[in-house]
Design a protein around this motif. Structure first.
Motif, PDB file in Angstrom:
ATOM      1  N   SER A   1     -78.637  37.390  -5.460  1.00 21.42           N
ATOM      2  CA  SER A   1     -79.953  36.773  -5.593  1.00 21.42           C
ATOM      3  C   SER A   1     -80.562  37.188  -6.927  1.00 21.42           C
ATOM      4  O   SER A   1     -80.305  38.292  -7.416  1.00 21.42           O
ATOM      5  CB  SER A   1     -80.870  37.194  -4.438  1.00 21.42           C
ATOM      6  OG  SER A   1     -81.048  38.603  -4.432  1.00 21.42           O
TER       7      SER A   1
ATOM      8  N   ILE B   1     -80.598  41.336 -11.508  1.00 26.07           N
ATOM      9  CA  ILE B   1     -79.867  40.516 -10.542  1.00 26.07           C
ATOM     10  C   ILE B   1     -79.371  41.439  -9.433  1.00 26.07           C
ATOM     11  O   ILE B   1     -78.918  42.562  -9.701  1.00 26.07           O
ATOM     12  CB  ILE B   1     -78.671  39.823 -11.227  1.00 26.07           C
ATOM     13  CG1 ILE B   1     -79.164  38.874 -12.322  1.00 26.07           C
ATOM     14  CG2 ILE B   1     -77.805  39.089 -10.213  1.00 26.07           C
ATOM     15  CD1 ILE B   1     -78.054  38.388 -13.249  1.00 26.07           C
TER      16      ILE B   1
ATOM     17  N   THR C   1     -75.121  34.168 -10.362  1.00 23.14           N
ATOM     18  CA  THR C   1     -76.528  34.004 -10.723  1.00 23.14           C
ATOM     19  C   THR C   1     -76.583  33.442 -12.133  1.00 23.14           C
ATOM     20  O   THR C   1     -76.068  34.065 -13.062  1.00 23.14           O
ATOM     21  CB  THR C   1     -77.296  35.328 -10.671  1.00 23.14           C
ATOM     22  OG1 THR C   1     -77.336  35.807  -9.325  1.00 23.14           O
ATOM     23  CG2 THR C   1     -78.718  35.149 -11.194  1.00 23.14           C
TER      24      THR C   1
END
Lengths: 121, 108
Positions: free
Chosen positions: B7, B21, B104
């Motif tokens: 995420s 991250i 990400t």
């Protein structure tokens, strides 16, 4: 210079076969584990298979187990991926990567530029 | 199989920003965690191994941390060349069945 170069990618029909190769000019690949990693169009990285430095152990992701075979020829400093019973979902860029023990566990520290496999009728 | 999650899925940031991250493992993996950077059309590049050790040649603005199931990758001051997608990868499994996080994407 340490580098890897893949070849063998092509357009193949579903159910067909293909053999990818990876050559390692610049270093002695027989000293390392080696891996294949793939990336479907617009998607993330997926580890596919790896092989011990002497070829005595091989491991696969579940989705290719029984269809793909990883092998190596240390005399030729080469790695291979024999892909059988290909499916549309095998369409991807395939990377070979040197896999070495780094601190805790293994990491993939040298990568080839990739070769493209497309499975379509 | 050890499942990895990351995420956010993507983030937008400005040059000079500090970016973090997060990567989570489905079970405890100790420090068996690596981070990779991938730029469009290029092969991935190893940034950090063993959760926090910088790979040779990687700028010191990158750092990693964490243990067990929760890990972070931090870029202390974002540069334009850091536009890329970042992946975590576990190497805890024995036999060595690797798995990557979903990635990400960092937009500058």
């Amino acid at each position: 210079e340490v580098q890897l170069v893949e070849s063998g990618g092509a357009l193949v029909q579903p159910g067909g076969s293909l053999r990818l190769s990876c050559e390692a000019p610049g270093f002695t690949s027989s000293r390392y584990w080696m891996s294949w990693v793939r990336q479907a169009p617009g998607k993330g990285l997926e580890w596919v298979a790896n092989i011990k430095y002497d070829g005595s152990e091989t491991y696969y992701v579940d989705s290719v187990e029984g269809r793909f075979i990883i092998s190596r020829d240390n005399a030729e400093n080469s790695l291979f991926l024999q892909m059988n019973s290909l499916r549309a979902e095998d369409t991807a860029v395939y990377y070979c990567a040197r896999t070495r023990h780094l601190g805790m566990g293994y990491g993939m520290d040298v990568w080839g530029p990739g070769t493209t496999v497309s499975v379509s009728s | 199989d050890i499942q990895m999650t990351q995420s956010p899925f993507s983030l937008s940031a400005s040059v000079g920003d500090r970016v973090t991250i997060t990567c989570r493992a489905g079970q405890s993996i100790g420090s068996y965690l690596n981070w990779y950077q991938q730029k469009p059309g290029k092969a991935p590049k190893l940034l950090i191994y063993a959760a926090s050790t910088l790979q040779s040649g990687v700028p010191s603005r990158f750092s990693g941390g964490g243990y067990g199931t929760h890990f972070t990758l931090t870029i202390s001051s974002l540069l334009p060349e850091d536009f890329a997608t970042y992946y975590c990868q576990q190497s805890f499994s024995s036999p060595p069945l690797f798995s990557f996080g979903p990635g990400t994407k960092v937009d500058i």
